[in-house]
Design an enzyme around this catalytic site. Sequence first.
Site, mmCIF file in Angstrom:
data_model
loop_
_atom_site.group_PDB
_atom_site.id
_atom_site.type_symbol
_atom_site.label_atom_id
_atom_site.label_comp_id
_atom_site.label_asym_id
_atom_site.label_seq_id
_atom_site.Cartn_x
_atom_site.Cartn_y
_atom_site.Cartn_z
ATOM 1 N N LYS A 190 -39.630 7.880 -28.050
ATOM 2 C CA LYS A 190 -38.457 7.477 -27.271
ATOM 3 C C LYS A 190 -37.364 8.516 -27.425
ATOM 4 C CE LYS A 190 -34.879 4.935 -28.224
ATOM 5 N NZ LYS A 190 -33.845 5.694 -27.511
ATOM 6 N N GLY A 241 -31.871 10.609 -36.652
ATOM 7 C CA GLY A 241 -30.657 10.023 -36.087
ATOM 8 C C GLY A 241 -29.678 9.675 -37.183
ATOM 9 N N SER A 242 -28.875 8.668 -36.931
ATOM 10 C CA SER A 242 -27.786 8.369 -37.865
ATOM 11 C C SER A 242 -28.297 7.625 -39.108
ATOM 12 C CB SER A 242 -26.724 7.524 -37.160
ATOM 13 O OG SER A 242 -27.287 6.308 -36.736
ATOM 14 N N THR A 243 -27.568 7.752 -40.189
ATOM 15 C CA THR A 243 -27.957 7.114 -41.445
ATOM 16 C C THR A 243 -27.959 5.584 -41.340
ATOM 17 O OG1 THR A 243 -27.341 9.045 -42.739
ATOM 18 C CG2 THR A 243 -27.377 6.955 -43.911
ATOM 19 N N GLY A 246 -31.130 4.653 -39.658
ATOM 20 C CA GLY A 246 -32.232 4.967 -40.572
ATOM 21 C C GLY A 246 -32.399 3.873 -41.615
ATOM 22 N N GLU A 263 -35.060 11.478 -40.903
ATOM 23 C CA GLU A 263 -34.255 12.696 -40.971
ATOM 24 C C GLU A 263 -32.876 12.295 -40.490
ATOM 25 O OE1 GLU A 263 -32.213 15.491 -40.457
ATOM 26 O OE2 GLU A 263 -33.382 16.117 -38.708
ATOM 27 N N CYS A 297 -27.306 17.952 -37.406
ATOM 28 C CA CYS A 297 -27.354 17.191 -38.659
ATOM 29 C C CYS A 297 -27.115 18.094 -39.861
ATOM 30 C CB CYS A 297 -28.668 16.443 -38.784
ATOM 31 S SG CYS A 297 -30.079 17.463 -38.432
ATOM 32 N N GLU A 391 -19.801 12.065 -41.883
ATOM 33 C CA GLU A 391 -20.312 13.002 -40.871
ATOM 34 C C GLU A 391 -19.473 12.835 -39.598
ATOM 35 O OE1 GLU A 391 -24.310 12.124 -39.394
ATOM 36 O OE2 GLU A 391 -24.752 14.264 -39.491
HETATM 37 P P1 NAI Z 1 -28.344 6.781 -33.339
HETATM 38 O O1 NAI Z 1 -28.869 6.930 -34.687
HETATM 39 O O2 NAI Z 1 -27.900 5.425 -32.893
HETATM 40 O O3 NAI Z 1 -29.415 7.279 -32.255
HETATM 41 C C1 NAI Z 1 -30.542 8.062 -32.517
HETATM 42 C C2 NAI Z 1 -31.764 7.449 -31.824
HETATM 43 O O4 NAI Z 1 -32.048 6.178 -32.385
HETATM 44 C C3 NAI Z 1 -31.598 7.199 -30.341
HETATM 45 O O5 NAI Z 1 -32.820 7.441 -29.691
HETATM 46 C C4 NAI Z 1 -31.262 5.716 -30.287
HETATM 47 O O6 NAI Z 1 -31.583 5.121 -29.055
HETATM 48 C C5 NAI Z 1 -32.131 5.173 -31.378
HETATM 49 N N1 NAI Z 1 -31.686 3.907 -31.964
HETATM 50 C C6 NAI Z 1 -30.437 3.390 -32.020
HETATM 51 N N2 NAI Z 1 -30.453 2.209 -32.660
HETATM 52 C C7 NAI Z 1 -31.724 1.978 -33.033
HETATM 53 C C8 NAI Z 1 -32.372 0.937 -33.757
HETATM 54 N N3 NAI Z 1 -31.694 -0.103 -34.229
HETATM 55 N N4 NAI Z 1 -33.699 1.027 -33.980
HETATM 56 C C9 NAI Z 1 -34.385 2.086 -33.545
HETATM 57 N N5 NAI Z 1 -33.836 3.096 -32.849
HETATM 58 C C10 NAI Z 1 -32.521 3.052 -32.602
HETATM 59 O O7 NAI Z 1 -27.154 7.778 -33.160
HETATM 60 P P2 NAI Z 1 -25.950 7.678 -32.085
HETATM 61 O O8 NAI Z 1 -25.371 6.314 -32.064
HETATM 62 O O9 NAI Z 1 -26.421 8.215 -30.830
HETATM 63 O O10 NAI Z 1 -24.875 8.646 -32.727
HETATM 64 C C11 NAI Z 1 -23.951 8.131 -33.675
HETATM 65 C C12 NAI Z 1 -23.781 9.075 -34.831
HETATM 66 O O11 NAI Z 1 -25.021 9.239 -35.500
HETATM 67 C C13 NAI Z 1 -23.386 10.492 -34.496
HETATM 68 O O12 NAI Z 1 -22.028 10.628 -34.298
HETATM 69 C C14 NAI Z 1 -23.854 11.225 -35.706
HETATM 70 O O13 NAI Z 1 -22.922 11.106 -36.735
HETATM 71 C C15 NAI Z 1 -25.108 10.514 -36.062
HETATM 72 N N6 NAI Z 1 -26.306 11.207 -35.552
HETATM 73 C C16 NAI Z 1 -26.980 12.033 -36.372
HETATM 74 C C17 NAI Z 1 -28.064 12.729 -35.905
HETATM 75 C C18 NAI Z 1 -28.821 13.643 -36.780
HETATM 76 O O14 NAI Z 1 -29.561 14.481 -36.301
HETATM 77 N N7 NAI Z 1 -28.697 13.535 -38.070
HETATM 78 C C19 NAI Z 1 -28.500 12.638 -34.526
HETATM 79 C C20 NAI Z 1 -27.766 11.702 -33.741
HETATM 80 C C21 NAI Z 1 -26.688 11.036 -34.256
#
Ligand code: NAI
Length: 779
Positions: A190, A241-243, A246, A263, A297, A391
Amino acid sequence: MSVSEIYETMDYGTAPENAADALAWLVDQGSRFGHFIDGAFTEARDDFESRNPANGNVLATLTQASQAEVDTAVAAARKAQPKWAKLGGHGRARFLYALARLLQKHSRLFAVLETLDNGKPIREARDVDVPLAQRHFYYHAGMAQLMETELPDAEALGVCGQIIPWNFPLLMLAWKVAPALAMGNTVVLKPAEYTSLTALQFADICVQAGLPKGVVNIVTGDGAVGEMIVQAEVDKIAFTGSTPVGRRIREATAGSGKALTLELGGKSPYIVFDDADLDSAVEGLVDAIWFNQGQVCCAGSRLLVHEPVADRFYAKLRARMAKLRVGDPLDKSVDVGALVDPVQVQRVTEMVAANTSGEVFTAGDIPATGCYYPPTLITGMNPADPLMQDEIFGPVLVSTTFRTPAEAVELANNTRYGLAATVWSENINLALDIAPKLVSGIVWVNGTNMMDAAAGFGGVRESGFGREGGWEGLAAYTRPKTTQKPLKEITAFSGSGTPADPIDRTAKLYIGGKQSRPDSGYSAPVWGKSGDLLGHVSLASRKDVRNAAEAAHAAKGWSKTTGHLRAQILYYIAENLAARGDEFARRLDAMQGAKSGKSEVDLAVKRLFTYAAWADKYDGQVHGVPIRGVALAMKEPVGVIGALCPAEAPLLGLISCMAPAIAMGNRIILSASGPFPLAATDFVQVLETSDVPAGVVNILTGPQKDIAETLARHMDVDAVWSFGDKAQSETVERASAQNLKRTWVNNGMARDWDGAEGEGKAFLHAATEVKNIWIPYGE
Ligand code: NAI
């Protein structure tokens, strides 16, 4: 205008990339997309829009996956998997190679589409994202080819659910899909809801490559779809994605038996010493924090500057920031593009507005409309300020100064994350002295944000666990070829009667090198098979677990000892155990009501020798990354490991956990076999005569259930291994979400402690983290 004036002003003309082909491609697809399931696109619905963050224009409409669609995608992947695995390494290598070639053939279209969808400068999409995505497929084509000869004991996990973020949409897809496919898995992926388009273009090239149906499935939608994938009948979840998300995934998958890699975020330090080439370090910062608008990240988002050069360095940095060009991401002359979505602009704006510390400097005129945020530097921060800890994921750099190398390390490690770190110094001794001291998965020396398929990427602490790339990344997509049987429950023997000896001989706990009474003040009898009383053991309470964690934490000097020294101590333990072998054998026989004591002692002695042998031989690697330089993959101890030892094999199981852990430089808290604890308490005397420093090995007795929960929740315990029942595996995985510690659990399956399963590389792998230290050569 003269040439020198042009250099002075850095005026430039725009160099726009033509987006016509990418926009035409979208129109060709009807500008609306369904999912890619079982080799074909599903009927599209107009559920949500994908917009260009630079101007707000709608690029396409996308479909939010329903439960039924996710189920269909998982079923397609499940059906395709056995055949895909049976195709063999060479067969899969040919497909991965074909995908790499097609990514290359359509590279400009991928790059432009990525920039339109994400807002990143075209220069980056063209020169970084797309070439690195290709490189991942080429590299893993090679891994598929080599799997049978180089990883003969490994097999595919099955179906992998993969959830990726929006910051590197195509590249994250490549990081996830390439190793999974190479090892014979099939995937349901996804993409993030803001940036699904290059994933859908990738689906198109899967068709062009003739990839068998169902091997790659792509479903679109938001976090709700992610949750469905997490809950689905998949064998592994790989998430970037976000902590907080995770952590939720860790809890949701606890006890399910699904493999998991996370990650997550970072707050990576960027350390500049007074002897650094300051101009290079400034240029490095442009890559560290303004690359992809800081939405990285591993962004070097926490600048630590050596006090003697701080003013000079900040002046140079501000001057450089003033020259950064913020604007249309399609302009090849632009340095900083648009953030991914108005939501992110708002998030960054609010975080910076809430800050009351330091001195804020912003640079660069930003366009009046679109998701832009100016490059920002905040100096004079305090280590505890929220912006120094949280972050930001935007183009905002926070900074403070340090006086000594020791203080630099302390500040650098003062974070709950541990993804990457950058060190700038012209003194190689200093840089290579600092690198091992930094708590992070990656260290870049005199460079930053270097990544390659051949070097594992990933972090420690709340930055998650698992590596992507390199040999180490393959462990996340394979499992050992074994047929496991469910663990048989062992109940302790019972009995009655009173001890003949009126003196209390309750075996104590062993914490911090001392035998101590349990905080609870409780003990329990241990009975033999025919109801004879063998002794009493202490029942450890939460307080005892905490004391043991504290003692283990304090024994950190052990992690700095040499493998040679650790080997000597393990040989010494083996010698002392062998000397008392008959006594241990009798104890084991009495406890277990069997006659296997002697062979268990012999195996335990042999196992101690095995890990004494490994202590100085489990080498790191030098990765052949495509830079002029090396990436050193160093194996480091995980830190403090809590091990819930198996109920069966009371001595051998204990040794099988302890020996690899301490051989690799970890400190360990051992929770002894529940029904047969006395071999562990007798073993304390062996430890006491074997020069094991206080706190390196701690032994607790009492119900594992309570110990498991407290160990897994403890913030100073870095990993927990569970060889108890299935419920215990779940407890450990769920409770570990708190600080996202590494876990290694058996999910209630039995392990043959006497045989090959009871020792070897799986244990050494669990006892170490890989740190990749990148050292470029040259001026
Ligand atoms: P997110 O962690 O919500 O999104 C990343 C992915 O996870 C997306 O595909 C999203 O649809 C999916 N997702 C969201 N909630 C989920 C759940 N409960 N179960 C499974 N999958 C889920 O990140 P978001 O809200 O887009 O960004 C928010 C903050 O997260 C950013 O400002 C940043 O600080 C951090 N982030 C860190 C990343 C990294 O590479 N370490 C990448 C993206 C965001």
